[in-house]
Design a protein around this motif. Structure first.
Motif, PDB file in Angstrom:
ATOM      1  N   GLU A 294      -3.774   8.566  21.876  1.00 21.55           N
ATOM      2  CA  GLU A 294      -3.291   9.137  20.617  1.00 21.55           C
ATOM      3  C   GLU A 294      -4.339  10.047  19.985  1.00 21.55           C
ATOM      4  O   GLU A 294      -5.523   9.789  20.064  1.00 21.55           O
ATOM      5  CB  GLU A 294      -2.947   8.025  19.612  1.00 21.55           C
TER       6      GLU A 294
ATOM      7  N   CYS B 288      -3.383   8.240  15.053  1.00 24.79           N
ATOM      8  CA  CYS B 288      -3.955   6.908  14.858  1.00 24.79           C
ATOM      9  C   CYS B 288      -4.000   6.563  13.379  1.00 24.79           C
ATOM     10  O   CYS B 288      -3.675   5.449  12.980  1.00 24.79           O
ATOM     11  CB  CYS B 288      -5.379   6.846  15.396  1.00 24.79           C
TER      12      CYS B 288
ATOM     13  N   ARG C 198      -4.061  -6.412  14.542  1.00 26.58           N
ATOM     14  CA  ARG C 198      -4.814  -5.926  13.368  1.00 26.58           C
ATOM     15  C   ARG C 198      -4.117  -6.317  12.071  1.00 26.58           C
ATOM     16  O   ARG C 198      -4.768  -6.712  11.102  1.00 26.58           O
ATOM     17  CB  ARG C 198      -5.029  -4.420  13.473  1.00 26.58           C
TER      18      ARG C 198
ATOM     19  N   CYS D 134      -0.491   5.945  12.219  1.00 23.82           N
ATOM     20  CA  CYS D 134       0.016   4.689  12.782  1.00 23.82           C
ATOM     21  C   CYS D 134      -0.545   3.518  11.979  1.00 23.82           C
ATOM     22  O   CYS D 134       0.183   2.608  11.596  1.00 23.82           O
ATOM     23  CB  CYS D 134      -0.392   4.612  14.251  1.00 23.82           C
ATOM     24  N   LEU D 135      -1.844   3.585  11.699  1.00 24.67           N
ATOM     25  CA  LEU D 135      -2.455   2.476  10.954  1.00 24.67           C
ATOM     26  C   LEU D 135      -1.944   2.411   9.523  1.00 24.67           C
ATOM     27  O   LEU D 135      -1.747   1.324   8.981  1.00 24.67           O
ATOM     28  CB  LEU D 135      -3.969   2.604  10.957  1.00 24.67           C
TER      29      LEU D 135
ATOM     30  N   CYS E 140      -5.032   2.925  21.680  1.00 22.96           N
ATOM     31  CA  CYS E 140      -5.369   4.173  20.977  1.00 22.96           C
ATOM     32  C   CYS E 140      -6.135   5.166  21.840  1.00 22.96           C
ATOM     33  O   CYS E 140      -6.822   6.039  21.312  1.00 22.96           O
ATOM     34  CB  CYS E 140      -6.210   3.929  19.716  1.00 22.96           C
TER      35      CYS E 140
ATOM     36  N   ARG F 286       1.267   0.722   9.730  1.00 26.33           N
ATOM     37  CA  ARG F 286       1.093  -0.709  10.025  1.00 26.33           C
ATOM     38  C   ARG F 286       0.641  -1.473   8.774  1.00 26.33           C
ATOM     39  O   ARG F 286       1.127  -2.561   8.481  1.00 26.33           O
ATOM     40  CB  ARG F 286       0.063  -0.904  11.138  1.00 26.33           C
TER      41      ARG F 286
HETATM   42 FE1  FES Z   1      -4.181   4.285  17.157  1.00 25.82          FE
HETATM   43 FE2  FES Z   1      -1.923   2.932  16.327  1.00 25.82          FE
HETATM   44  S1  FES Z   1      -2.160   4.489  17.861  1.00 25.82           S
HETATM   45  S2  FES Z   1      -3.894   2.954  15.497  1.00 25.82           S
END
Ligand code: FES
Ligand code: 5AD
Length: 352
Positions: free
Chosen positions: A316, A321, A281, A324-325, A313, A328
């Protein structure tokens, strides 16, 4: 090849043959530069903000039998579920608190969810969250149904065309499903004033670069507001169980070409992209995508909405999530934004 790319980036029409030559280019330097151009274009329109959509997978019953899909009617292994209206609203409530301002209701073509039920759900979400957009992704329906959903307040609709080549379409779908009816649905949705998303899988069985070229030519003609693409990933209980997955590299190429062709389109870095590569992603964003769609479905159903194997995902919580995003995106210099993320035509001005 650079000239062809410039023609595309100026908004001029390319022939399928030109798209095909671009897609088949194998010079890594060319692609590094193309990803950079696509990313700069996305930044000119959207800055370094990434829109989020909360995905609610509300039913995995499906009357269709697409050969690639894990929730196809013909898969007796699929553990079927439906969410109640109450459960869907709870997902929205949690999502709203986390900063989502678009809810995507995605499901198989499930006859239990009649037009009346969908209308009720859309109305309930719009009443509770008037500042949010509702996107439907529930497949092919008669225009009259699309009209009712629109009147109930649905803002957007996602319906991937999957492949713009009818022979290839026939390899991916049983005889009852037809590319023409898919295209007719897309036209109806546009006419009804939805923001429309279409798209395709990259590397689906039998796909050649000439098919991808046709996909790009179709999208250039149709001008959807949103384009979702991701690699094909085999699912073990489908006829395509033994087929190869699409690649990260080819998916990134197509994201970049789409961004240069449609500067203001909303293009997600999809979960499938994150499934074939750990940082898929992030790489999608760096090739020109500007949307992510984390999962808001209840934990107990996550694994059951398995369109393909090894989907990420599924273990989670929604909050995890989102976090985490956010991390990221932060790691590559972008941030998640709290915004409906509607389509706005771009007039060529730089983002301020
Ligand atoms: Fe769902 Fe990373 S765990 S976006
Ligand atoms: N691999 C990747 N994507 C898939 N989809 C369905 N099955 C698969 C698969 N095996 C995609 C289709 C569909 C979207 C909801 O998910 O493109 O339109």
């Amino acid at each position: 090849m650079k000239e062809t790319l410039e023609v595309l980036a100026r908004g001029e029409r390319l022939q399928p043959q030109d798209f095909q030559s671009l897609i088949e280019e194998e010079n890594p330097q060319f692609w590094a530069e193309t990803f950079a151009k696509a990313r700069e274009r996305a930044q000119a329109v959207f800055g370094r903000s990434i829109y989020t959509r909360g995905l609610i997978e509300f039913t995995n019953f499906c009357r269709q039998n697409c050969l690639y899909c894990g929730i196809r009617a013909g898969n007796p292994q699929a553990d079927r579920y439906r969410l109640t209206q109450q459960e869907i609203l709870e997902c929205c409530q949690e999502g709203y608190g986390l900063g989502f301002r678009t809810f995507v209701l995605q499901g198989g073509e499930d006859p239990y969810f009649s037009d009346e039920r969908i209308v009720q759900i859309v109305r309930a979400i719009k009443a509770a969250y008037p500042d949010c957009a509702v996107t439907l992704s529930i497949g092919e329906k008669p225009m009259e149904s699309y009209r009712l959903f629109r009147e109930a307040g649905a803002d957007r609709y996602l319906l991937r065309h999957e492949t713009a080549d009818s022979e290839h379409f026939a390899k991916l779908h049983p005889p009852g499903q037809r590319l023409e009816s898919r295209m007719a649905c897309l036209e109806s949705l546009k006419e009804l004033g939805y923001q429309v998303g279409t798209g395709f899988m990259v590397g689906s069985p039998g796909q050649q670069s000439r098919h991808l070229a046709q996909d790009l030519a179709f999208i250039q003609r149709f001008r959807p507001q949103m384009v979702g693409i991701g690699p094909f990933i085999p699912h073990k209980d489908t006829p395509f169980a033994g087929e190869k997955a699409g690649t990260l590299q080819m998916t990134l190429r197509l994201i970049a070409l789409l961004r240069l062709m449609l500067p203001d389109a909303l293009i997600p870095a999809t979960t499938a992209l994150g499934t074939i590569a750990e940082d898929g992603r992030e790489q999608g964003i760096l090739a020109g995508a500007n949307v992510v769609m984390p999962n808001l479905s209840p934990m107990r159903v996550r694994k059951k909405y398995a369109l393909y194997d090894n989907k990420i995902c599924t273990g989670e919580e929604s909050a995890q999530c989102r976090q985490c995003l956010a991390a990221r995106m932060g790691s590559i210099g972008y941030e998640l934004t709290v915004d409906r993320g509607d389509y706005h035509p771009w007039k060529g001005k730089e983002h301020v």
